[in-house]
Scaffold this motif. Structure first.
Motif, PDB file in Angstrom:
ATOM      1  N   SER A 178      64.220  28.011  15.378  1.00 23.05           N
ATOM      2  CA  SER A 178      63.376  29.210  15.323  1.00 23.05           C
ATOM      3  C   SER A 178      64.015  30.362  16.089  1.00 23.05           C
ATOM      4  O   SER A 178      63.998  31.514  15.634  1.00 23.05           O
ATOM      5  CB  SER A 178      61.984  28.902  15.894  1.00 23.05           C
ATOM      6  N   VAL A 179      64.600  30.061  17.244  1.00 18.19           N
ATOM      7  CA  VAL A 179      65.207  31.108  18.070  1.00 18.19           C
ATOM      8  C   VAL A 179      66.418  31.713  17.372  1.00 18.19           C
ATOM      9  O   VAL A 179      66.654  32.928  17.455  1.00 18.19           O
ATOM     10  CB  VAL A 179      65.586  30.532  19.448  1.00 18.19           C
ATOM     11  N   LEU A 180      67.197  30.909  16.674  1.00 20.68           N
ATOM     12  CA  LEU A 180      68.368  31.430  15.967  1.00 20.68           C
ATOM     13  C   LEU A 180      67.974  32.505  14.957  1.00 20.68           C
ATOM     14  O   LEU A 180      68.741  33.455  14.720  1.00 20.68           O
ATOM     15  CB  LEU A 180      69.093  30.281  15.248  1.00 20.68           C
ATOM     16  N   THR A 181      66.817  32.387  14.369  1.00 19.21           N
ATOM     17  CA  THR A 181      66.337  33.391  13.414  1.00 19.21           C
ATOM     18  C   THR A 181      65.709  34.582  14.111  1.00 19.21           C
ATOM     19  O   THR A 181      65.986  35.741  13.784  1.00 19.21           O
ATOM     20  CB  THR A 181      65.314  32.760  12.445  1.00 19.21           C
ATOM     21  N   ILE A 182      64.872  34.315  15.113  1.00 20.70           N
ATOM     22  CA  ILE A 182      64.116  35.381  15.769  1.00 20.70           C
ATOM     23  C   ILE A 182      65.023  36.309  16.560  1.00 20.70           C
ATOM     24  O   ILE A 182      64.800  37.532  16.592  1.00 20.70           O
ATOM     25  CB  ILE A 182      63.031  34.760  16.673  1.00 20.70           C
ATOM     26  N   LYS A 183      66.059  35.791  17.214  1.00 19.22           N
ATOM     27  CA  LYS A 183      66.879  36.634  18.088  1.00 19.22           C
ATOM     28  C   LYS A 183      67.666  37.696  17.327  1.00 19.22           C
ATOM     29  O   LYS A 183      68.175  38.642  17.937  1.00 19.22           O
ATOM     30  CB  LYS A 183      67.830  35.767  18.908  1.00 19.22           C
ATOM     31  N   GLU A 184      67.776  37.566  16.005  1.00 18.58           N
ATOM     32  CA  GLU A 184      68.495  38.553  15.202  1.00 18.58           C
ATOM     33  C   GLU A 184      67.575  39.621  14.619  1.00 18.58           C
ATOM     34  O   GLU A 184      68.054  40.527  13.934  1.00 18.58           O
ATOM     35  CB  GLU A 184      69.236  37.845  14.054  1.00 18.58           C
ATOM     36  N   LEU A 185      66.291  39.551  14.874  1.00 15.12           N
ATOM     37  CA  LEU A 185      65.353  40.525  14.333  1.00 15.12           C
ATOM     38  C   LEU A 185      65.473  41.867  15.055  1.00 15.12           C
ATOM     39  O   LEU A 185      65.879  41.917  16.228  1.00 15.12           O
ATOM     40  CB  LEU A 185      63.929  39.989  14.442  1.00 15.12           C
ATOM     41  N   ILE A 226      61.560  35.044  26.841  1.00 17.15           N
ATOM     42  CA  ILE A 226      60.190  34.545  26.975  1.00 17.15           C
ATOM     43  C   ILE A 226      59.199  35.392  26.188  1.00 17.15           C
ATOM     44  O   ILE A 226      58.414  34.879  25.386  1.00 17.15           O
ATOM     45  CB  ILE A 226      59.788  34.485  28.461  1.00 17.15           C
ATOM     46  N   PHE A 227      59.240  36.719  26.410  1.00 20.83           N
ATOM     47  CA  PHE A 227      58.199  37.597  25.875  1.00 20.83           C
ATOM     48  C   PHE A 227      58.497  38.154  24.485  1.00 20.83           C
ATOM     49  O   PHE A 227      57.598  38.725  23.856  1.00 20.83           O
ATOM     50  CB  PHE A 227      57.952  38.754  26.850  1.00 20.83           C
ATOM     51  N   HIS A 228      59.729  38.041  24.030  1.00 18.48           N
ATOM     52  CA  HIS A 228      60.054  38.580  22.717  1.00 18.48           C
ATOM     53  C   HIS A 228      60.500  37.506  21.726  1.00 18.48           C
ATOM     54  O   HIS A 228      60.344  37.701  20.520  1.00 18.48           O
ATOM     55  CB  HIS A 228      61.167  39.641  22.834  1.00 18.48           C
ATOM     56  N   VAL A 229      61.066  36.418  22.222  1.00 21.24           N
ATOM     57  CA  VAL A 229      61.568  35.371  21.334  1.00 21.24           C
ATOM     58  C   VAL A 229      60.626  34.171  21.328  1.00 21.24           C
ATOM     59  O   VAL A 229      60.132  33.755  20.271  1.00 21.24           O
ATOM     60  CB  VAL A 229      62.997  34.944  21.745  1.00 21.24           C
ATOM     61  N   LEU A 230      60.353  33.620  22.497  1.00 18.34           N
ATOM     62  CA  LEU A 230      59.578  32.384  22.565  1.00 18.34           C
ATOM     63  C   LEU A 230      58.146  32.571  22.072  1.00 18.34           C
ATOM     64  O   LEU A 230      57.610  31.700  21.378  1.00 18.34           O
ATOM     65  CB  LEU A 230      59.580  31.851  23.998  1.00 18.34           C
ATOM     66  N   VAL A 231      57.513  33.690  22.416  1.00 22.04           N
ATOM     67  CA  VAL A 231      56.115  33.891  22.018  1.00 22.04           C
ATOM     68  C   VAL A 231      55.964  34.000  20.500  1.00 22.04           C
ATOM     69  O   VAL A 231      54.868  33.785  19.970  1.00 22.04           O
ATOM     70  CB  VAL A 231      55.533  35.150  22.693  1.00 22.04           C
ATOM     71  N   ASN A 232      57.043  34.318  19.813  1.00 23.45           N
ATOM     72  CA  ASN A 232      56.977  34.421  18.359  1.00 23.45           C
ATOM     73  C   ASN A 232      57.401  33.129  17.668  1.00 23.45           C
ATOM     74  O   ASN A 232      57.480  33.091  16.434  1.00 23.45           O
ATOM     75  CB  ASN A 232      57.849  35.574  17.872  1.00 23.45           C
ATOM     76  N   TYR A 235      63.367  43.985  16.445  1.00 26.46           N
ATOM     77  CA  TYR A 235      62.630  44.269  17.673  1.00 26.46           C
ATOM     78  C   TYR A 235      63.274  43.603  18.891  1.00 26.46           C
ATOM     79  O   TYR A 235      63.132  44.092  20.016  1.00 26.46           O
ATOM     80  CB  TYR A 235      61.166  43.841  17.528  1.00 26.46           C
ATOM     81  N   VAL A 236      63.965  42.484  18.677  1.00 31.11           N
ATOM     82  CA  VAL A 236      64.683  41.859  19.790  1.00 31.11           C
ATOM     83  C   VAL A 236      65.884  42.703  20.181  1.00 31.11           C
ATOM     84  O   VAL A 236      66.174  42.900  21.374  1.00 31.11           O
ATOM     85  CB  VAL A 236      65.115  40.428  19.409  1.00 31.11           C
ATOM     86  N   GLU A 237      66.586  43.236  19.211  1.00 34.57           N
ATOM     87  CA  GLU A 237      67.713  44.128  19.493  1.00 34.57           C
ATOM     88  C   GLU A 237      67.224  45.386  20.204  1.00 34.57           C
ATOM     89  O   GLU A 237      67.883  45.889  21.123  1.00 34.57           O
ATOM     90  CB  GLU A 237      68.428  44.499  18.188  1.00 34.57           C
ATOM     91  N   ALA A 238      66.060  45.901  19.798  1.00 33.80           N
ATOM     92  CA  ALA A 238      65.505  47.075  20.470  1.00 33.80           C
ATOM     93  C   ALA A 238      65.167  46.765  21.923  1.00 33.80           C
ATOM     94  O   ALA A 238      65.349  47.612  22.812  1.00 33.80           O
ATOM     95  CB  ALA A 238      64.260  47.551  19.728  1.00 33.80           C
ATOM     96  N   ALA A 239      64.678  45.551  22.182  1.00 34.31           N
ATOM     97  CA  ALA A 239      64.372  45.159  23.559  1.00 34.31           C
ATOM     98  C   ALA A 239      65.637  45.107  24.407  1.00 34.31           C
ATOM     99  O   ALA A 239      65.613  45.439  25.595  1.00 34.31           O
ATOM    100  CB  ALA A 239      63.663  43.810  23.566  1.00 34.31           C
ATOM    101  N   ARG A 240      66.735  44.689  23.813  1.00 35.90           N
ATOM    102  CA  ARG A 240      68.009  44.689  24.543  1.00 35.90           C
ATOM    103  C   ARG A 240      68.467  46.117  24.841  1.00 35.90           C
ATOM    104  O   ARG A 240      68.954  46.405  25.942  1.00 35.90           O
ATOM    105  CB  ARG A 240      69.085  43.964  23.733  1.00 35.90           C
ATOM    106  N   VAL A 241      68.317  46.996  23.861  1.00 33.70           N
ATOM    107  CA  VAL A 241      68.810  48.366  24.009  1.00 33.70           C
ATOM    108  C   VAL A 241      68.084  49.097  25.136  1.00 33.70           C
ATOM    109  O   VAL A 241      68.703  49.851  25.897  1.00 33.70           O
ATOM    110  CB  VAL A 241      68.652  49.132  22.679  1.00 33.70           C
TER     111      VAL A 241
END
Length: 301
Positions: free
Chosen positions: A182-189, A207-213, A191-197
């Motif tokens: 699940s994480v391999l798919t979610i981390k490329e979305l 925790i708050f952007h990958v795991l909760v989803n 909104y996750v990239e926006a959180a990094r930026v």
């Protein structure tokens, strides 16, 4: 507008997405309630939960006390008969529900928490860390759950506590593999990239952007694994590797009556039916949650 008048405060228009989000939050619950089997499973689990909480107070007799002659068939005095030592089978099933349900829940926690952490780290970090953790997960998955639990029991010794630990270790790789995928798919979305930026720290993103989803598949697996843990734990107790006499554990109770099954069928049958009812209820609830939480299934409905 005249000079000196006060303009009304501007309000942001409500978008279609915002209005559609509110009912969508409860859509999964509506879909779940349409599944009659899932509702039946939830009711059955709720009843067993109440029995587990109130077991000692509602049991008609002391589950450890020898009350009557051994192998007494079901009657008005003893609804489910007595066992080989004259103890009330009904009272032992009620009190034993605490042990069996605790076994299932604690085993899922012991296996789920480390499994989720390992899967989250492996999926998000990638590279050599992912490779190393994935090989460990694959090695554990190569062993059947019951065999892995037997290995742990052989090392720790037979007891209900060690059964919880062994079943937890046996279920840990299932959580790790599921969360990693699940994480391999979610981390490329996006909104996750926006959180990094915007500069969120890695732990916060994980925790708050990958795991909760990734909660939906984890919730479904946990529900199914409660029943599976009870089944494995009862099997170990049946083999004499789990709960020890005189503990009123369902698997051990079933084992005590196997040698007299043709003459006193109730000693093993009723604890076995209790195990069956809880495992079936967990499977019904898990299937209902999967149907309600899976976006692809919701689109089909």
């Amino acid at each position: 507008m005249r000079m000196g008048s006060i303009a009304p405060a501007a309000t942001a228009p409500i978008t279609y997405e915002e209005t559609a989000l509110r009912p969508a939050r409860l859509q999964w619950l509506k879909l779940y309630m349409r599944n009659k089997g899932a509702v039946l499973g939830a009711i059955l689990l709720l009843l067993w939960g109440i029995v587990a909480i109130l077991g000692p107070s509602i049991a008609p007799y002391d589950p450890m006390e020898m009350l009557s002659r051994p192998r007494r068939p079901p009657s008005a005095d003893f609804w489910l008969g007595t066992d080989l030592l004259g103890r009330d089978v009904f009272s032992r099933i009620l009190v034993g529900s605490q042990i069996s349900l605790q076994l299932g829940l604690i085993s899922v926690v012991l296996g789920g928490v480390p499994g989720i952490v390992i899967g989250l780290i492996a999926g998000y970090a990638g590279g050599k860390i992912d490779t190393l953790l994935s090989r460990v997960i694959d090695a554990l998955l190569a062993l059947p759950s019951i065999l892995l639990a037997l290995v742990v029991i052989a090392a720790l010794g037979p007891s209900i506590r060690n059964v919880m630990i062994s079943v937890g270790i046996a279920t840990m790789p299932l959580y790790a593999r599921l969360v990693r995928s699940s994480v391999l798919t979610i981390k490329e979305l996006p909104y996750v990239e926006a959180a990094r930026v915007v500069g969120n720290p890695t732990w916060r993103i994980m925790i708050f952007h990958v795991l909760v989803n990734a909660y939906a598949p984890v919730l479904v697996l946990s529900t199914l694994q409660v029943g599976n843990a009870i089944l494995i734990g009862s099997g170990l107790s049946f083999l004499g590797l789990g709960a020890q006499p005189p503990t009123p554990e369902w698997g051990l109770m079933s084992a005590e009556g196997r040698e007299v099954l043709n003459r006193a069928w109730w000693i093993s049958t009723f604890p076995g039916l209790a195990i069956l009812s809880v495992v079936v209820a967990c499977n019904l609830v898990g299937d209902g949650l999967r149907s309600a939480l899976d976006p692809r299934m919701r689109m089909e409905k």
